[in-house]
Design an enzyme around this catalytic site. Structure first.
Site, short mmCIF file in Angstrom:
data_model
loop_
_atom_site.label_atom_id
_atom_site.label_comp_id
_atom_site.label_asym_id
_atom_site.label_seq_id
_atom_site.Cartn_x
_atom_site.Cartn_y
_atom_site.Cartn_z
N GLN A 87 0.84 -1.20 0.00
CA GLN A 87 0.00 0.00 0.00
C GLN A 87 0.88 1.24 0.00
O GLN A 87 0.38 2.36 -0.11
CB GLN A 87 -0.88 0.01 1.25
CG GLN A 87 -1.80 -1.19 1.34
CD GLN A 87 -2.47 -1.26 2.71
OE1 GLN A 87 -3.44 -0.58 2.96
NE2 GLN A 87 -1.94 -2.08 3.60
N HIS A 105 -1.34 1.64 -4.36
CA HIS A 105 -1.77 3.04 -4.22
C HIS A 105 -0.87 4.03 -4.96
O HIS A 105 -0.84 5.20 -4.61
CB HIS A 105 -1.86 3.41 -2.73
CG HIS A 105 -2.90 2.63 -2.01
ND1 HIS A 105 -2.90 2.42 -0.66
CD2 HIS A 105 -4.01 1.99 -2.47
CE1 HIS A 105 -3.95 1.69 -0.31
NE2 HIS A 105 -4.63 1.41 -1.39
P1 NAD Z 1 -1.67 3.21 8.61
O1 NAD Z 1 -0.98 4.50 8.85
O2 NAD Z 1 -3.14 3.19 8.56
O3 NAD Z 1 -1.23 2.14 9.70
C1 NAD Z 1 0.12 1.96 10.01
C2 NAD Z 1 0.26 0.65 10.75
O4 NAD Z 1 1.66 0.44 10.93
C3 NAD Z 1 -0.39 0.68 12.14
O5 NAD Z 1 -1.21 -0.46 12.28
C4 NAD Z 1 0.81 0.61 13.09
O6 NAD Z 1 0.55 -0.16 14.24
C5 NAD Z 1 1.86 -0.07 12.22
N1 NAD Z 1 3.24 0.19 12.62
C6 NAD Z 1 3.79 1.33 13.11
N2 NAD Z 1 5.11 1.16 13.30
C7 NAD Z 1 5.40 -0.10 12.93
C8 NAD Z 1 6.59 -0.88 12.90
N3 NAD Z 1 7.77 -0.36 13.30
N4 NAD Z 1 6.53 -2.16 12.45
C9 NAD Z 1 5.35 -2.68 12.04
N5 NAD Z 1 4.19 -2.02 12.05
C10 NAD Z 1 4.21 -0.73 12.50
O7 NAD Z 1 -1.05 2.62 7.28
P2 NAD Z 1 -1.70 1.75 6.13
O8 NAD Z 1 -2.54 0.69 6.71
O9 NAD Z 1 -0.57 1.40 5.22
O10 NAD Z 1 -2.66 2.77 5.35
C11 NAD Z 1 -2.19 4.05 5.10
C12 NAD Z 1 -2.30 4.55 3.67
O11 NAD Z 1 -1.51 5.76 3.62
C13 NAD Z 1 -1.70 3.64 2.66
O12 NAD Z 1 -2.66 3.40 1.72
C14 NAD Z 1 -0.54 4.39 2.03
O13 NAD Z 1 -0.76 4.58 0.64
C15 NAD Z 1 -0.50 5.73 2.66
N6 NAD Z 1 0.81 6.00 3.33
C16 NAD Z 1 1.96 5.52 2.74
C17 NAD Z 1 3.19 5.72 3.36
C18 NAD Z 1 4.43 5.17 2.68
O14 NAD Z 1 4.44 4.99 1.46
N7 NAD Z 1 5.52 4.85 3.43
C19 NAD Z 1 3.26 6.40 4.58
C20 NAD Z 1 2.06 6.88 5.16
C21 NAD Z 1 0.83 6.65 4.52
#
Ligand code: NAD
Length: 230
Positions: A87, A105
C-alpha cells in the site's frame, strides 16, 4: 517447485526508516488531514498545496533508506517466489532488493496524466509543479491513488493472493479498502502471519499467527525461520 510467498505491506514497514505512518499520528499524515491532501476534491480545490505535500514526501524519500524488514524480504527470494503487494507509495522495497513489487496506491516518484490514468511517467528529482505537462500538453498530477479513487491493481493483487502458499501481512492498520480485503482472497488453509505492534487479536482468519512486534525485529526473524524450513 519453488513456493510462493505473498506479502501485503503498509506504512508500518517503512516507519523504522523514518517515514511516518498516518494512523499512528491521530489520523494525520505529516500534520495534514487526509481530506486536505489525498483526495480528488483537494486536488480540484488547491492543486498547488497537494503538489507541495507530495513534493515534500518525495524529497524525504531521497533521504531515507530501506530498513532490516525490507532487506529481509529481499533475502526471502533466495528460496521462495516472493510477491510483495504494498500500500506504500515509497520505493523502499525496490531499494531493499525485492524484485516483484506491486504498488496498490501508486508511487511517489511517478507522475500521471490528468486525463489518462494509463499515462505514467518518472519524475526527475523531487519536484512536480503546476505547468509540468506531458507530451500532449496535459498537466501532470502525482501518481497516487487518492481516497475515493478506484484501485486498478486490486484485481491483479487478488489473483496473486489467491495463489499464496504463505501470506504475510506487515505494518498496516487494515483500515483502507480494498487493500484490507485482500486477506479474503487467501485460501483458508494457507499459513498466515500478521506483524504489527498494534494488531488486533480478534481477526477471524484461519491459520493466522499474530506477532505484535515491530517489523524491523520480527520480519528478519520470520524470514530466517522460513528460509530454514524451505
Ligand atoms: P496506517 O498508517 O493506517 O497504519 C500503520 C500501521 O503500521 C499501524 O497499524 C501501526 O501499528 C503499524 N506500525 C507502526 N510502526 C510499525 C513498525 N515499526 N513495524 C510494524 N508495524 C508498524 O497505514 P496503512 O494501513 O498502510 O494505510 C495508510 C495509507 O496511507 C496507505 O494506503 C498508504 O498509501 C499511505 N501511506 C503511505 C506511506 C508510505 O508509502 N511509506 C506512509 C504513510 C501513509
Amino acid at each position: 517447485m519453488i513456493k510462493k510467498i505473498v506479502v501485503l505491506t503498509g506504512a508500518g514497514i517503512s516507519a523504522e526508516s523514518g517515514v511516518s505512518t498516518f494512523r499512528d499520528n491521530g489520523g494525520l499524515w505529516e500534520n495534514h488531514r487526509i481530506e486536505d491532501v489525498a483526495t480528488h476534491e483537494a486536488w480540484d480545490a488547491n492543486p498547488e498545496m497537494v503538489l507541495d505535500f507530495y513534493n515534500q514526501r518525495r524529497k524525504q524519500l531521497y533521504q531515507v533508506e530501506p530498513n532490516a524488514a525490507h532487506k529481509a524480504l529481499a533475502k526471502l527470494e533466495e528460496k521462495y517466489d516472493v510477491h510483495i503487494i504494498t500500500q506504500n507509495v515509497d520505493d523502499l522495497h525496490e531499494r531493499g532488493g525485492s524484485t516483484k513489487v506491486l504498488h496498490l496506491h501508486g508511487e511517489l516518484k511517478k507522475s500521471r496524466s490528468t486525463v489518462d490514468d494509463y499515462k505514467i511517467y518518472d519524475i526527475n528529482g523531487w519536484e512536480l509543479k503546476m505547468g509540468d505537462v506531458d507530451e500532449h500538453g496535459t498537466q501532470l498530477r502525482p501518481h497516487i491513488v487518492w481516497f475515493g479513487e478506484s484501485v486498478p491493481e486490486i484485481t491483479k493483487a487478488s489473483k496473486i493472493a489467491a495463489r499464496a502458499y504463505i501470506f504475510i501481512v506487515i505494518g498496516t492498520s487494515l483500515n483502507v479498502y480494498p487493500a484490507a480485503g485482500l486477506l479474503e482472497s487467501v485460501p483458508y488453509f494457507v499459513t498466515k502471519y500478521f506483524i504489527d505492534p498494534n494488531a488486533r487479536e480478534n481477526y477471524n482468519y484461519n491459520n493466522l499467527t499474530i506477532i505484535k512486534e515491530k517489523a524491523g525485529t520480527a520480519v528478519p526473524r520470520l524470514v530466517e525461520e522460513l528460509l530454514a524450513k524451505a
